[in-house]
Design a protein around this motif. Sequence first.
Motif, PDB file in Angstrom:
ATOM      1  N   PHE A  68       0.837  -1.208   0.000  1.00  0.00           N
ATOM      2  CA  PHE A  68       0.000   0.000   0.000  1.00  0.00           C
ATOM      3  C   PHE A  68       0.871   1.258   0.000  1.00  0.00           C
ATOM      4  O   PHE A  68       0.611   2.199  -0.756  1.00  0.00           O
ATOM      5  N   LEU A  69       1.914   1.300   0.844  1.00  0.00           N
ATOM      6  CA  LEU A  69       2.812   2.465   0.868  1.00  0.00           C
ATOM      7  C   LEU A  69       3.443   2.697  -0.494  1.00  0.00           C
ATOM      8  O   LEU A  69       3.527   3.832  -0.970  1.00  0.00           O
ATOM      9  N   ASN A  70       3.871   1.621  -1.152  1.00  0.00           N
ATOM     10  CA  ASN A  70       4.471   1.760  -2.481  1.00  0.00           C
ATOM     11  C   ASN A  70       3.444   2.239  -3.503  1.00  0.00           C
ATOM     12  O   ASN A  70       3.767   3.041  -4.384  1.00  0.00           O
ATOM     13  N   HIS A  71       2.209   1.784  -3.396  1.00  0.00           N
ATOM     14  CA  HIS A  71       1.137   2.253  -4.283  1.00  0.00           C
ATOM     15  C   HIS A  71       0.965   3.769  -4.144  1.00  0.00           C
ATOM     16  O   HIS A  71       0.860   4.493  -5.138  1.00  0.00           O
ATOM     17  N   VAL A  72       0.952   4.235  -2.903  1.00  0.00           N
ATOM     18  CA  VAL A  72       0.798   5.675  -2.652  1.00  0.00           C
ATOM     19  C   VAL A  72       2.026   6.429  -3.161  1.00  0.00           C
ATOM     20  O   VAL A  72       1.892   7.486  -3.793  1.00  0.00           O
ATOM     21  N   LEU A  73       3.208   5.914  -2.921  1.00  0.00           N
ATOM     22  CA  LEU A  73       4.437   6.572  -3.375  1.00  0.00           C
ATOM     23  C   LEU A  73       4.494   6.698  -4.894  1.00  0.00           C
ATOM     24  O   LEU A  73       4.967   7.703  -5.425  1.00  0.00           O
ATOM     25  N   MET A  74       3.989   5.683  -5.603  1.00  0.00           N
ATOM     26  CA  MET A  74       4.047   5.710  -7.068  1.00  0.00           C
ATOM     27  C   MET A  74       3.213   6.824  -7.679  1.00  0.00           C
ATOM     28  O   MET A  74       3.420   7.204  -8.828  1.00  0.00           O
ATOM     29  N   SER A  75       2.283   7.379  -6.913  1.00  0.00           N
ATOM     30  CA  SER A  75       1.480   8.490  -7.439  1.00  0.00           C
ATOM     31  C   SER A  75       2.187   9.825  -7.279  1.00  0.00           C
ATOM     32  O   SER A  75       1.671  10.851  -7.733  1.00  0.00           O
ATOM     33  N   GLU A  76       3.351   9.836  -6.660  1.00  0.00           N
ATOM     34  CA  GLU A  76       4.074  11.081  -6.388  1.00  0.00           C
ATOM     35  C   GLU A  76       5.537  10.951  -6.838  1.00  0.00           C
ATOM     36  O   GLU A  76       6.385  10.457  -6.089  1.00  0.00           O
ATOM     37  N   PRO A  77       5.872  11.383  -8.070  1.00  0.00           N
ATOM     38  CA  PRO A  77       7.240  11.248  -8.588  1.00  0.00           C
ATOM     39  C   PRO A  77       8.308  11.917  -7.708  1.00  0.00           C
ATOM     40  O   PRO A  77       9.410  11.383  -7.568  1.00  0.00           O
ATOM     41  N   GLU A  78       7.990  13.056  -7.112  1.00  0.00           N
ATOM     42  CA  GLU A  78       8.969  13.732  -6.244  1.00  0.00           C
ATOM     43  C   GLU A  78       9.313  12.868  -5.042  1.00  0.00           C
ATOM     44  O   GLU A  78      10.469  12.804  -4.612  1.00  0.00           O
ATOM     45  N   ALA A  79       8.322  12.193  -4.474  1.00  0.00           N
ATOM     46  CA  ALA A  79       8.564  11.306  -3.331  1.00  0.00           C
ATOM     47  C   ALA A  79       9.475  10.154  -3.732  1.00  0.00           C
ATOM     48  O   ALA A  79      10.408   9.799  -2.995  1.00  0.00           O
ATOM     49  N   MET A  80       9.225   9.585  -4.904  1.00  0.00           N
ATOM     50  CA  MET A  80      10.067   8.482  -5.379  1.00  0.00           C
ATOM     51  C   MET A  80      11.498   8.949  -5.619  1.00  0.00           C
ATOM     52  O   MET A  80      12.452   8.234  -5.278  1.00  0.00           O
ATOM     53  N   ASN A 136      10.205  12.861   6.981  1.00  0.00           N
ATOM     54  CA  ASN A 136       9.248  13.875   7.425  1.00  0.00           C
ATOM     55  C   ASN A 136       8.606  14.574   6.228  1.00  0.00           C
ATOM     56  O   ASN A 136       7.406  14.863   6.235  1.00  0.00           O
ATOM     57  N   TRP A 137       9.392  14.870   5.183  1.00  0.00           N
ATOM     58  CA  TRP A 137       8.835  15.477   3.975  1.00  0.00           C
ATOM     59  C   TRP A 137       7.777  14.554   3.370  1.00  0.00           C
ATOM     60  O   TRP A 137       6.704  15.016   2.956  1.00  0.00           O
ATOM     61  N   LEU A 138       8.067  13.256   3.316  1.00  0.00           N
ATOM     62  CA  LEU A 138       7.105  12.301   2.767  1.00  0.00           C
ATOM     63  C   LEU A 138       5.811  12.314   3.571  1.00  0.00           C
ATOM     64  O   LEU A 138       4.712  12.337   3.011  1.00  0.00           O
ATOM     65  N   ILE A 139       5.942  12.311   4.885  1.00  0.00           N
ATOM     66  CA  ILE A 139       4.759  12.306   5.756  1.00  0.00           C
ATOM     67  C   ILE A 139       3.935  13.573   5.551  1.00  0.00           C
ATOM     68  O   ILE A 139       2.708  13.524   5.531  1.00  0.00           O
ATOM     69  N   ASP A 140       4.609  14.706   5.382  1.00  0.00           N
ATOM     70  CA  ASP A 140       3.903  15.981   5.220  1.00  0.00           C
ATOM     71  C   ASP A 140       3.280  16.177   3.839  1.00  0.00           C
ATOM     72  O   ASP A 140       2.276  16.873   3.712  1.00  0.00           O
ATOM     73  N   HIS A 141       3.860  15.579   2.799  1.00  0.00           N
ATOM     74  CA  HIS A 141       3.448  15.917   1.435  1.00  0.00           C
ATOM     75  C   HIS A 141       2.792  14.809   0.625  1.00  0.00           C
ATOM     76  O   HIS A 141       2.171  15.095  -0.404  1.00  0.00           O
ATOM     77  N   VAL A 142       2.931  13.572   1.029  1.00  0.00           N
ATOM     78  CA  VAL A 142       2.376  12.480   0.230  1.00  0.00           C
ATOM     79  C   VAL A 142       1.060  12.026   0.858  1.00  0.00           C
ATOM     80  O   VAL A 142       1.003  11.717   2.043  1.00  0.00           O
ATOM     81  N   ASP A 201      -3.611  14.317  13.442  1.00  0.00           N
ATOM     82  CA  ASP A 201      -2.368  14.672  14.118  1.00  0.00           C
ATOM     83  C   ASP A 201      -1.304  13.612  13.866  1.00  0.00           C
ATOM     84  O   ASP A 201      -1.620  12.434  13.679  1.00  0.00           O
ATOM     85  N   LYS A 202      -0.055  14.031  13.899  1.00  0.00           N
ATOM     86  CA  LYS A 202       1.047  13.081  13.835  1.00  0.00           C
ATOM     87  C   LYS A 202       1.238  12.488  15.229  1.00  0.00           C
ATOM     88  O   LYS A 202       1.140  13.196  16.225  1.00  0.00           O
ATOM     89  N   PRO A 203       1.533  11.202  15.307  1.00  0.00           N
ATOM     90  CA  PRO A 203       1.803  10.635  16.627  1.00  0.00           C
ATOM     91  C   PRO A 203       3.166  11.120  17.132  1.00  0.00           C
ATOM     92  O   PRO A 203       4.022  11.529  16.347  1.00  0.00           O
ATOM     93  N   LYS A 204       3.347  11.086  18.443  1.00  0.00           N
ATOM     94  CA  LYS A 204       4.629  11.469  19.020  1.00  0.00           C
ATOM     95  C   LYS A 204       5.639  10.368  18.726  1.00  0.00           C
ATOM     96  O   LYS A 204       5.366   9.189  18.952  1.00  0.00           O
ATOM     97  N   VAL A 205       6.798  10.781  18.215  1.00  0.00           N
ATOM     98  CA  VAL A 205       7.803   9.830  17.770  1.00  0.00           C
ATOM     99  C   VAL A 205       9.170  10.233  18.315  1.00  0.00           C
ATOM    100  O   VAL A 205       9.530  11.415  18.304  1.00  0.00           O
ATOM    101  N   ARG A 206       9.927   9.233  18.782  1.00  0.00           N
ATOM    102  CA  ARG A 206      11.323   9.453  19.163  1.00  0.00           C
ATOM    103  C   ARG A 206      12.180   9.086  17.952  1.00  0.00           C
ATOM    104  O   ARG A 206      12.026   8.023  17.369  1.00  0.00           O
TER     105      ARG A 206
END
Length: 190
Positions: free
Chosen positions: A46-58, A135-141, A118-123
């Motif tokens: 599923f993540l790869n399916h979503v990534l394939m729709s965004e050339p900049e992310a790839m 982080n860019w991927l999470i914010d933009h894809v 919201d984004k979950p809290k992450v260490r």
Amino acid sequence: MATQSPFSWAAQALPDLAAQMAHKFSNSFQPPEWVVDEAVNRMVLFLNHVLMSEPEAMARLARQKGQRIELVWERVQLQLTPTPAGLLARGHFEGFDLRLTVTEDSPVTLASALARGDKPKVRIEGDVQLAAEINWLIDHVRWDAEEDLARLIGDAPAHTLAQAARQAMTALRSFVAQRPGTGLRTGSAA
């Protein structure tokens, strides 16, 4: 004379009881290993399916090829490696270049945060540049569920279903935000 409903205790006790039961269930229930493994495989697809729709992310992921990314939440550990094609492959490795550990213990609280957008809290441990790319991927894809649905049932029905789903999600976010004791504001940004 105002009388109190005999069921007024349920409005206060049931949400707390449900949260306690979900926490106990999540601590005691361990699905079979093959179920977890197959669920992780489907999540990576599923993540790869979503990534394939965004050339900049790839393109961004392709620059990070071979890096070792580890995602951890309680007992769940997922190891991923960006491929030269800019997708993600499951990894099985020792060590990591970047480890992202979700610090929220309660599945109910985590689900509530995600429902609010919201984004979950992450260490974060490891490579700062790789963390910035993730982080860019999470914010933009974003997954365009309406577009995928339109391929199956057509544009008009997909738009109608997506609109209904957005309204349901708005209602869910409003409900979660107004729950007593959560300390959330109704007007919080998604």
